[in-house]
Design an enzyme around this catalytic site. Structure first.
Site, PDB file in Angstrom:
ATOM      1  N   GLY A 134       1.153   1.144  -4.201  1.00  0.00           N
ATOM      2  CA  GLY A 134       1.866   0.071  -4.898  1.00  0.00           C
ATOM      3  C   GLY A 134       3.076   0.557  -5.665  1.00  0.00           C
TER       4      GLY A 134
ATOM      5  N   VAL B 143       0.804  -1.225   0.000  1.00  0.00           N
ATOM      6  CA  VAL B 143       0.000   0.000   0.000  1.00  0.00           C
ATOM      7  C   VAL B 143       0.837   1.275   0.000  1.00  0.00           C
ATOM      8  CG1 VAL B 143      -2.039  -1.034   1.043  1.00  0.00           C
ATOM      9  CG2 VAL B 143      -0.225  -0.136   2.521  1.00  0.00           C
ATOM     10  N   TYR B 144       2.147   1.176   0.061  1.00  0.00           N
ATOM     11  CA  TYR B 144       2.967   2.381   0.023  1.00  0.00           C
ATOM     12  C   TYR B 144       2.864   3.024  -1.364  1.00  0.00           C
ATOM     13  CZ  TYR B 144       5.245   0.866   4.389  1.00  0.00           C
ATOM     14  OH  TYR B 144       5.513   0.470   5.682  1.00  0.00           O
ATOM     15  N   ALA B 145       2.433   4.281  -1.358  1.00  0.00           N
ATOM     16  CA  ALA B 145       2.252   5.032  -2.607  1.00  0.00           C
ATOM     17  C   ALA B 145       1.375   4.262  -3.593  1.00  0.00           C
ATOM     18  CB  ALA B 145       3.596   5.371  -3.239  1.00  0.00           C
TER      19      ALA B 145
END
Length: 329
Positions: free
Chosen positions: A56, A52-54
């Site tokens: 994907g 879920v960081y940025a």
């Protein structure tokens, strides 16, 4: 750079882990790739990201950067958070885990993940279902080891017991918030990890930037992580008398050692018993180089103890009572 076994496993990780939450968000791709290359060139081998960081994008950038050096990297990512509008695109069900791991493998451009971590406990899915799904991933070769993040002590112990009873792969690590200004893990989780040989890879080791020395009493920041009204590093949690006393000790140690406050805070954590590899994040190359200066030296015993004492939790029941009757053998 020194290397340490990650929990009850044979895999060796560098004493610092490069966190990539800003990659593809506040740090562009070019600078992100440069950080990864510098980290690997300096002997680092442990890189942490999440699906879920940025949205994907972080996984995509990390995958692209390590493609030619994949075997040199211990690659960690996570599953649990919401990845789409559907009711099954969140959580730790078998369905979401199996779907999410395929998406992560595709974005990372690899056919295996070294450390697959559950991002936080799922109150809906039985932990037995989660552990069985993770064990199947290990058996398939798509995942080498598993870990957890943001678990309570009872949740971690329950998971370890179930894994041992069912002969599943067990969590070899936990990723909690831990720093000089957030030591609540000392109550239960850290002693459990020492007892069960679970590696500890803390996030926010600089207290969301508080321990860099950029903040002053009475001056609430208007930008950065401490200005986030909902974040774990928000100003109302950091702006306490005790935290500023801790910061004063960090600044004093930095002056005595000719190091930066960030390097002092990280060095204290690197040499804390039970800590395997703090996860540091950097928005810029300048911040990256500052953080990397935390390795290759050691605080004096007296200086380390001053920092440990000023940041220690207050004694309370039942820990105070138990300590009173501690048996010396």
């Amino acid at each position: 750079m020194q290397y340490r076994a990650l929990g009850k496993s044979g895999i060796l990780v560098s004493e610092l882990c490069l966190g990539t939450m800003t990659f593809g968000h506040t740090t562009d791709e070019r600078e992100s790739v440069e950080m990864i290359n510098r980290f690997l060139d300096k002997g680092g081998n442990f890189i942490d990201t999440a699906n879920v960081y940025a949205g994907g994008r972080s996984e995509e950038i990390v995958g692209k950067a390590i493609r030619e050096r994949r075997s040199d990297v211990v690659l960690a990512t996570k599953v649990r958070m919401k990845t789409g509008p559907g009711p099954n695109q969140v959580g730790l069900s078998r369905k979401h885990i199996m779907d999410a791991v395929e998406d992560s493998l595709r974005r990372l451009g690899t056919d295996y993940i070294d450390l697959y971590q559950v991002h936080v406990w799922d109150q809906v899915t039985p932990i037995e279902e989660t552990l069985r799904a993770l064990d199947d991933l290990v058996a398939s070769g798509k995942v080498r080891y598993i870990g957890c993040s943001n678990f309570l002590a009872y949740q971690l112990m329950k998971s370890l017991n179930l894994s041992d009873f069912n002969r599943y792969a067990r969590f070899i690590s936990i990723q909690p918030q831990y720093s000089l200004v957030c030591r609540s893990m000392d109550r239960e989780v850290l002693p459990l990890c020492l007892e069960e040989n679970v590696g500890v890879i803390p996030w926010a080791p600089l207290g969301g930037g508080f321990l860099t020395g950029r903040y002053e009493r009475g001056n609430e920041p208007t930008e950065g992580r401490l200005s986030n009204k909902n974040g774990e590093s928000r100003w109302e949690l950091r702006n306490t008398d005790k935290n500023f006393r801790i910061l004063d000790e960090v600044l004093g140690a930095a002056a005595e050692t000719n190091k930066t406050p960030a390097q002092v805070a990280l060095n204290w954590l690197i040499h804390k018993q039970g800590i395997t590899s703090p996860i540091f994040g950097a928005r810029t190359l300048e911040q990256f180089e500052d953080n990397m200066g935390a390795v290759g030296w050691k605080l004096s015993d007296s200086m380390w103890k001053r920092l440990d004492d000023v940041s220690a939790l207050e004694s309370e029941y039942p820990y105070r009572f138990i300590e009173k009757f501690h048996r010396q053998i």
